[in-house]
Design an enzyme around this catalytic site. Structure first.
Site, PDB file in Angstrom:
ATOM      1  CG  HIS A  45     -27.715  37.151  16.264  1.00 53.11           C
ATOM      2  ND1 HIS A  45     -27.693  39.217  16.755  1.00 53.11           N
ATOM      3  CD2 HIS A  45     -26.556  37.199  15.963  1.00 53.11           C
ATOM      4  CE1 HIS A  45     -26.984  39.167  15.581  1.00 53.11           C
ATOM      5  NE2 HIS A  45     -25.747  38.402  15.620  1.00 53.11           N
TER       6      HIS A  45
ATOM      7  CE  LYS B 257     -27.616  34.709  11.088  1.00 58.38           C
ATOM      8  NZ  LYS B 257     -27.270  35.044  11.757  1.00 58.38           N
TER       9      LYS B 257
ATOM     10  CG  HIS C  99     -25.671  36.129   7.165  1.00 56.91           C
ATOM     11  ND1 HIS C  99     -25.511  36.134   8.603  1.00 56.91           N
ATOM     12  CD2 HIS C  99     -25.997  36.748   6.278  1.00 56.91           C
ATOM     13  CE1 HIS C  99     -24.423  37.279   8.474  1.00 56.91           C
ATOM     14  NE2 HIS C  99     -24.428  37.599   6.973  1.00 56.91           N
TER      15      HIS C  99
ATOM     16  CE  LYS D 126     -21.397  35.288  16.757  1.00 59.04           C
ATOM     17  NZ  LYS D 126     -22.458  36.163  17.096  1.00 59.04           N
TER      18      LYS D 126
ATOM     19  NE  ARG E  62     -27.138  30.299  11.107  1.00 61.92           N
ATOM     20  CZ  ARG E  62     -28.573  30.577  11.560  1.00 61.92           C
ATOM     21  NH1 ARG E  62     -28.966  30.334  10.963  1.00 61.92           N
ATOM     22  NH2 ARG E  62     -28.133  30.896  12.919  1.00 61.92           N
TER      23      ARG E  62
ATOM     24  CB  CYS F  83     -24.096  32.853  12.303  1.00 59.53           C
ATOM     25  SG  CYS F  83     -25.138  32.696  10.729  1.00 59.53           S
TER      26      CYS F  83
ATOM     27  CG  ASP G  58     -27.849  33.751  15.549  1.00 58.13           C
ATOM     28  OD1 ASP G  58     -26.759  33.031  15.884  1.00 58.13           O
ATOM     29  OD2 ASP G  58     -28.688  33.827  14.634  1.00 58.13           O
ATOM     30  CG  ASP G  59     -25.251  35.047  18.773  1.00 55.79           C
ATOM     31  OD1 ASP G  59     -25.070  33.886  17.515  1.00 55.79           O
ATOM     32  OD2 ASP G  59     -25.576  36.048  18.798  1.00 55.79           O
TER      33      ASP G  59
ATOM     34  CG  ASP H 130     -26.126  29.306  15.256  1.00 57.24           C
ATOM     35  OD1 ASP H 130     -24.977  29.892  16.533  1.00 57.24           O
ATOM     36  OD2 ASP H 130     -25.813  30.612  14.131  1.00 57.24           O
ATOM     37  CG  ASN H 131     -22.267  30.807  16.892  1.00 62.56           C
ATOM     38  OD1 ASN H 131     -22.607  30.766  15.626  1.00 62.56           O
ATOM     39  ND2 ASN H 131     -22.911  31.849  17.982  1.00 62.56           N
TER      40      ASN H 131
END
Length: 754
Positions: free
Chosen positions: A235, A140, A142, A402, A86, A82, A44-45, A341-342
């Site tokens: 994240h 995760k 989400h 992001k 996904r 995110c 993430d991030d 993811d970003n």
């Protein structure tokens, strides 16, 4: 001869009146021994340059080893957020087309933002399960509306209903790494330990991943597996074991300008970027390191240390998973993918944050106060995020972050490793590709077709293409058309090496947005805007963006007020649709979206049967050591503690609770100044009064427990601090009027959890 049974099975045996007249038949097994396994790891991030093999000086030796034995893609793009990424990743479709324009917490009332995947876009897990694979998800999720993620469901959008046989992780967009909100399959569970036990959720989900695979390989070794492992890292909150934090002390004191130049040079040496690439200028609001005050530098450097520690710790967990696969002789036959993811997050703001919930509440972090708690950063007493300067360094050599559709938001690292198939170890691939291409690539690599019907539901077209031709051929031509981008009004489109992009200011008419034009084939970092010199090309691409937006369900462009984003979560049938909440403990953990909204003040009544002795324990607890509130029994007396970022408003009853039945009442009334008046009573008699200095709009991303505490809110107790008596009923009543700022804070919180 095929015979249709009452259940609809095409029975190919013979059914006579008796067994001697009949012939049995069994469907062929879907399991194909020797089929490759798939491990899909999502961070993430994590910015384009954050991995060592993409240029940084951060420690990612296990990821780097995968790159050295596999392929690094330098033209990989995501959606900039995110949940949308996904959704694309698991379906192979563009995110607006599958109802995931932004985060899964929202439902705007339009098809492009429902917060849940339609059945006409089956996930990769559903397809692989139908083809004999064991399918496992950890970490995760989400991809479900969070208002649906309470113990009451509905469960239709949880992992097990989206094709996964097993699940272990957290449904929310973020979680505390030491005190996570964990879900096992379809129910909530406690973490197996706390920070005092050396617990960290990244280690836990890797242990669980290995356990799921070990069970399958031990019992049905011929059956292949698909593991979707989505870390909470990188994240916020950036949290890591102390040994990792200690290792990075002082390593970033030179600042982000020095690091960015060093990482930029390493990218050229590694061949990650073309040698003529120019470094994008500072993003708006990013100051040169030398202009920061001494405290700003100390604070920013320590926040980056926590980021580096968490990334190294995550890399070690990936290394443990690789070692496990090797130990059971499954690594060589596994397509192992690592991606982000970003781009790096912008939610830390200009100076970074120690308690990110302050940002949610519109409270500016005081750097001069934060430096007094430097040693808390990265541990359980922090919920921190890096400042813009370090985020842009993580996106080197790109601009923005992001959430934005410029390179810093959408251009991300992607590594593919597969010893049995990918022989070009250590090479790079520079073809433009997008996250919608991952699912088609996996299916192609496994020799599987994309089904037209899944579970009886006709499937919408897949938008991505297979990248498998690049496995053996660095110059492979990919037959793809244009790719659009849209996130929160920011827009972009790529076609044949050209990109048009615009940065949108909320509230500004979309037609007033200024479009930029870049020839990415010659300008990797989007440095030279060619809009004025190539107006025809710009017009061509902008017109194409509108056409693609119409085709893929991007419209209507949505720039409405915050309230519209939450209207759907307040509809009847969901936990957040009422002002009176009645619970009959014991009940499962309540995620934050299912909790009573306490920003406007509240009244709580708790009916208990108190035991003999002190009877110490938590009656109600919400949040963490960083922010939250708790109503507990301590040394036999009632105590209410409201934790406003480590400032505790505390009231305590003067007399101990006596054994037997009691009704406890807690009233917190919001004052005009934004604080609260506290009244604590037992059986109608006032036991204590006091004041809360400030009622927070968003009190915590961690939810609430009754009769226990998932994580401590104060130092008065150690979780889970289970109450030994009986709680018959808990009632929360919330005032009608919503204070100014509550919805805005909710939206900021949900967006930041991406």
């Amino acid at each position: 001869m095929t015979k249709k049974t009452p259940a609809g099975e095409d029975f190919q045996g013979v059914i006579g009146r008796t067994i001697p007249e009949s012939q049995p038949w069994w469907p062929a097994s879907k399991i194909k021994p020797g089929s490759p396994n798939v491990v899909l790891v999502v961070l993430d991030d994590t910015g384009f340059s954050h991995f060592g093999c993409y240029g940084s000086t951060l420690a990612t030796p296990n990821i780097d080893a995968l790159a050295a034995g596999g392929l690094r893609f330098t033209g990989f793009h995501t959606t900039a957020l995110c949940s949308p990424t996904r959704a694309c990743l698991l379906t192979g479709r563009n995110h607006h087309a599958v109802g995931m324009r932004a985060i899964s917490n929202f439902d705007t009332g339009y098809p492009n933002m429902r917060g849940a995947l339609p059945r006409s876009a089956a996930t990769l897990a559903e397809i692989l399960r139908d083809n004999g694979y064991g399918t496992y998800a950890t970490g995760k999720w989400h991809l479900a509306p969070m208002a649906e993620c309470s113990a009451a469901g509905p469960y239709a959008n949880w992992p097990l209903q989206k094709g996964f046989d097993r699940y272990y992780g957290f449904l929310q967009g973020e979680t505390d790494q030491f005190f996570p909100e964990l879900t096992h399959d379809n129910h909530f569970i406690d973490a197996p330990g706390g920070p005092e036990d050396g617990y960290h959720v990244s280690e836990d989900i890797v242990d669980r991943s290995a356990g799921m695979i070990r069970d399958q390989v031990s019992l049905v070794p011929e059956k292949p597996f698909f593991l979707y492992l989505a870390f909470g890292a990188m994240h916020s909150p950036h949290q890591a074991p102390q040994a990792y934090l200690d290792k990075w002390r002082g390593k970033f004191d030179a600042g982000w300008d020095v690091a960015r130049e060093e990482w930029f040079a390493r990218q050229k040496e590694l061949g990650i970027i073309p040698p003529d690439t120019k470094l994008a200028p500072h993003n708006p609001g990013v100051r040169p390191w030398a202009e920061l005050s001494a405290n700003e530098q100390r604070f920013a450097a320590r926040l980056q240390e926590a980021f580096a520690a968490m990334l190294e710790h995550t890399d070690d967990q990936i290394g443990r998973l690789v070692a496990f696969l090797k130990s059971i002789d499954q690594f060589d036959n596994t397509l192992f993918i690592v991606m982000s993811d970003n781009g790096a997050s912008q939610e830390g703001g200009a100076t970074g944050v120690l308690d990110e919930m302050k940002w949610f509440n519109g409270i500016r972090e005081s750097v001069d106060e934060a430096v007094l708690r430097l040693d808390d950063i990265g541990g359980p007493n922090s919920h921190c995020n890096i400042p813009w300067g370090w985020a842009q360094a993580g996106n080197t050599p790109l601009k923005w972050y992001k959430q934005n559709t410029h390179g810093g938001g959408v251009r991300d690292p992607l590594i593919m490793h597969w010893p049995n198939r990918v022989k070009a170890g250590g090479e790079t691939r520079d073809q433009f590709c997008h996250v919608i291409d991952i699912a088609p690539t996996i299916l192609d690599a496994l020799g599987l077709e994309t089904p037209n019907v899944v579970a009886g539901v006709p499937q919408m077209p897949v938008h991505g293409i297979s990248l498998a031709p690049t496995f053996a051929d660095a110059g492979a031509s990919l037959d793809r058309g244009p790719q659009y981008f849209e996130m929160l009004g920011h827009r972009g489109i790529w076609k044949d090496g050209w990109k048009a992009v615009t940065h949108h200011d909320q509230g500004k008419p979309f037609d007033d947005d200024r479009w930029e034009l870049y020839h990415l084939a010659e300008d990797f970092s989007e440095h030279e805007d060619l809009a004025s010199s190539h107006p025809e090309k710009l017009k061509e691409l902008v017109d194409l963006w509108w056409a693609e937006a119409d085709t893929h369900g991007v419209l209507p462009l949505d720039d409405r007020s915050a309230m519209a984003l939450f209207r759907a979560s307040m509809r009847p049938g969901l936990p957040s649709s009422r002002r009176r909440f009645v619970y009959y403990p014991p009940v499962s953990h309540l995620v934050s979206e299912a909790c009573p909204p306490v920003a406007r003040g509240w009244t709580t009544r708790v009916t208990i049967d108190h035991p003999k002795g002190h009877g110490d324990g938590a009656l109600i607890a919400r949040g963490t050591l960083n922010s939250g509130f708790a109503l507990i029994v301590k040394n036999g007396r009632l105590v209410f503690d409201y934790n406003d970022f480590h400032h505790h408003s505390r009231v305590a009853a003067e007399t101990p609770l006596t054994p037997g039945p009691h009704e406890i009442a807690l009233t917190v009334t919001r004052t005009a100044e934004g604080g609260g008046d506290i009244v604590l009573s037992v059986d109608g008699k006032v036991e204590a009064t006091g004041k809360v200095r400030r009622l927070l709009y968003m009190i915590s991303t961690i939810g609430m427990d009754l009769g226990r505490s998932l994580s401590p809110v104060t130092d008065d107790y150690v979780a889970p601090f289970t109450y030994p008596g009986q709680i018959a009923k808990v009632v929360f009543e919330i005032p009608q009027d919503m204070p100014k700022g509550e919805v805005k804070a909710q939206v900021r919180a949900e967006m930041t959890r991406q």
